[in-house]
Design a protein around this motif. Sequence first.
Motif, short mmCIF file in Angstrom:
data_model
loop_
_atom_site.label_atom_id
_atom_site.label_comp_id
_atom_site.label_asym_id
_atom_site.label_seq_id
_atom_site.Cartn_x
_atom_site.Cartn_y
_atom_site.Cartn_z
N LEU A 44 8.70 6.84 -9.88
CA LEU A 44 9.41 7.74 -10.78
C LEU A 44 9.28 7.17 -12.16
CD1 LEU A 44 11.74 9.72 -11.69
CD2 LEU A 44 13.30 7.94 -10.96
N GLU A 45 8.95 8.00 -13.12
CA GLU A 45 8.95 7.53 -14.50
C GLU A 45 10.04 8.26 -15.24
OE1 GLU A 45 6.19 8.34 -18.12
OE2 GLU A 45 5.38 6.65 -16.97
N VAL A 46 10.85 7.48 -15.92
CA VAL A 46 11.88 8.05 -16.79
C VAL A 46 11.68 7.45 -18.17
CG1 VAL A 46 13.58 8.54 -15.01
CG2 VAL A 46 13.54 6.29 -16.06
N ARG A 47 12.16 8.13 -19.16
CA ARG A 47 12.04 7.63 -20.53
C ARG A 47 13.44 7.54 -21.13
NH1 ARG A 47 6.88 7.53 -22.60
NH2 ARG A 47 5.35 8.37 -21.16
N HIS A 48 13.60 6.55 -21.94
CA HIS A 48 14.90 6.25 -22.51
C HIS A 48 14.83 6.32 -24.03
CE1 HIS A 48 18.37 3.70 -23.66
NE2 HIS A 48 18.91 4.32 -22.65
N PRO A 49 15.16 7.47 -24.63
CA PRO A 49 15.15 7.55 -26.08
C PRO A 49 16.34 6.77 -26.65
CG PRO A 49 15.92 9.61 -25.15
CD PRO A 49 15.56 8.72 -24.00
N ARG A 50 16.10 6.04 -27.69
CA ARG A 50 17.16 5.21 -28.26
C ARG A 50 17.59 5.74 -29.62
NH1 ARG A 50 20.07 2.93 -25.39
NH2 ARG A 50 20.53 1.37 -26.93
N GLN A 51 18.87 5.77 -29.83
CA GLN A 51 19.44 6.13 -31.12
C GLN A 51 20.40 5.03 -31.53
OE1 GLN A 51 21.18 9.97 -30.61
NE2 GLN A 51 19.21 10.99 -30.49
N GLY A 52 20.29 4.63 -32.76
CA GLY A 52 21.16 3.57 -33.28
C GLY A 52 20.61 2.19 -32.95
N GLY A 57 14.62 5.15 -32.46
CA GLY A 57 13.34 5.81 -32.64
C GLY A 57 12.37 5.59 -31.49
N GLY A 58 12.67 4.64 -30.61
CA GLY A 58 11.79 4.40 -29.47
C GLY A 58 12.11 5.32 -28.32
N TYR A 59 11.12 5.55 -27.50
CA TYR A 59 11.24 6.42 -26.32
C TYR A 59 10.57 5.65 -25.20
CZ TYR A 59 11.56 11.12 -24.26
OH TYR A 59 11.89 12.21 -23.51
N PHE A 60 11.32 4.77 -24.55
CA PHE A 60 10.77 3.72 -23.72
C PHE A 60 10.57 4.14 -22.27
CE2 PHE A 60 13.25 1.83 -27.16
CZ PHE A 60 12.20 1.22 -27.84
N PRO A 61 9.32 4.11 -21.79
CA PRO A 61 9.04 4.52 -20.41
C PRO A 61 9.34 3.40 -19.42
CG PRO A 61 7.00 3.95 -21.53
CD PRO A 61 8.11 3.82 -22.55
N VAL A 62 10.02 3.76 -18.35
CA VAL A 62 10.31 2.85 -17.24
C VAL A 62 9.82 3.53 -15.97
CG1 VAL A 62 12.11 1.67 -15.93
CG2 VAL A 62 12.38 1.99 -18.38
N THR A 63 9.08 2.79 -15.16
CA THR A 63 8.60 3.33 -13.89
C THR A 63 9.31 2.61 -12.76
OG1 THR A 63 6.44 3.76 -14.87
CG2 THR A 63 6.55 3.78 -12.48
N LEU A 64 9.83 3.37 -11.81
CA LEU A 64 10.47 2.82 -10.62
C LEU A 64 9.55 3.08 -9.44
CD1 LEU A 64 12.80 3.67 -12.69
CD2 LEU A 64 14.28 3.54 -10.71
N HIS A 65 9.20 2.01 -8.70
CA HIS A 65 8.33 2.12 -7.53
C HIS A 65 9.16 1.88 -6.28
CE1 HIS A 65 4.59 2.16 -9.83
NE2 HIS A 65 5.22 1.34 -10.65
N PHE A 66 9.01 2.76 -5.29
CA PHE A 66 9.78 2.69 -4.06
C PHE A 66 8.86 2.43 -2.88
CE2 PHE A 66 13.47 4.28 -6.12
CZ PHE A 66 12.98 5.10 -7.12
N LEU A 74 14.70 -2.98 -2.36
CA LEU A 74 14.91 -2.49 -3.72
C LEU A 74 13.64 -1.93 -4.34
CD1 LEU A 74 13.94 -4.93 -6.09
CD2 LEU A 74 15.38 -6.10 -4.45
N PRO A 75 13.78 -1.03 -5.31
CA PRO A 75 12.61 -0.55 -6.05
C PRO A 75 12.20 -1.61 -7.08
CG PRO A 75 14.59 0.46 -6.93
CD PRO A 75 15.01 -0.35 -5.73
N ILE A 76 10.96 -1.52 -7.51
CA ILE A 76 10.48 -2.37 -8.60
C ILE A 76 10.50 -1.52 -9.85
CG2 ILE A 76 8.51 -3.63 -9.53
CD1 ILE A 76 7.72 -4.21 -6.61
N CYS A 77 11.14 -2.03 -10.89
CA CYS A 77 11.28 -1.30 -12.14
C CYS A 77 10.45 -1.99 -13.21
CB CYS A 77 12.73 -1.23 -12.57
SG CYS A 77 13.77 -0.45 -11.33
#
Length: 159
Positions: A44-52, A57-66, A74-77
């Motif tokens: 699963l890939e999710v993105r984490h936009p950051r404010q403050g 300004g970053g939109y950081f991709p994180v991938t979770l592997h199951f 546990l998944p690997i992130c």
Amino acid sequence: MASGGPARGRLAEERKAWRKNHPPPWVRGEAGDAAGWVRQPHGLEVRHPRQGGHWEGGYFPVTLHFTEDYPSNLPICRFPTGFFHVNVYDCGEVCLSILGDAWKPSITMRQILIGIQDLLDNPNPASPAQDLSYELFAKNMTEYKKRVRQQAKRYPSLV
């Protein structure tokens, strides 16, 4: 992942829960399977936009592997390779207690993502995964913040 089994069922349940109430500001990745959530293979890939703050300004991709054994295992992130953070290994793997010795099958993806979000905001210098990031965090906060801001520019918002 096989068509049935506990891993597939658990991920389906969590997908429904995510649609109803995901931790802001996380958003799922665009590259999903037909269900729009689980990436092939087993991720699963999710993105984490950051404010403050320095991450703004970053939109950081994180991938979770199951694995097929999720949630027993546990998944690997992972962030992208070379992600600059005190608690992210050079390979991108996240160093977080709930993704290690503290793992319990009852931990949900929502809790994992909130934990990662908290780690971005509050690095844990007691459990460093990167030498350079840790040294700058501990001894040269000005340079550490500069590098964080540079990294935010590497992952600009997609909006």
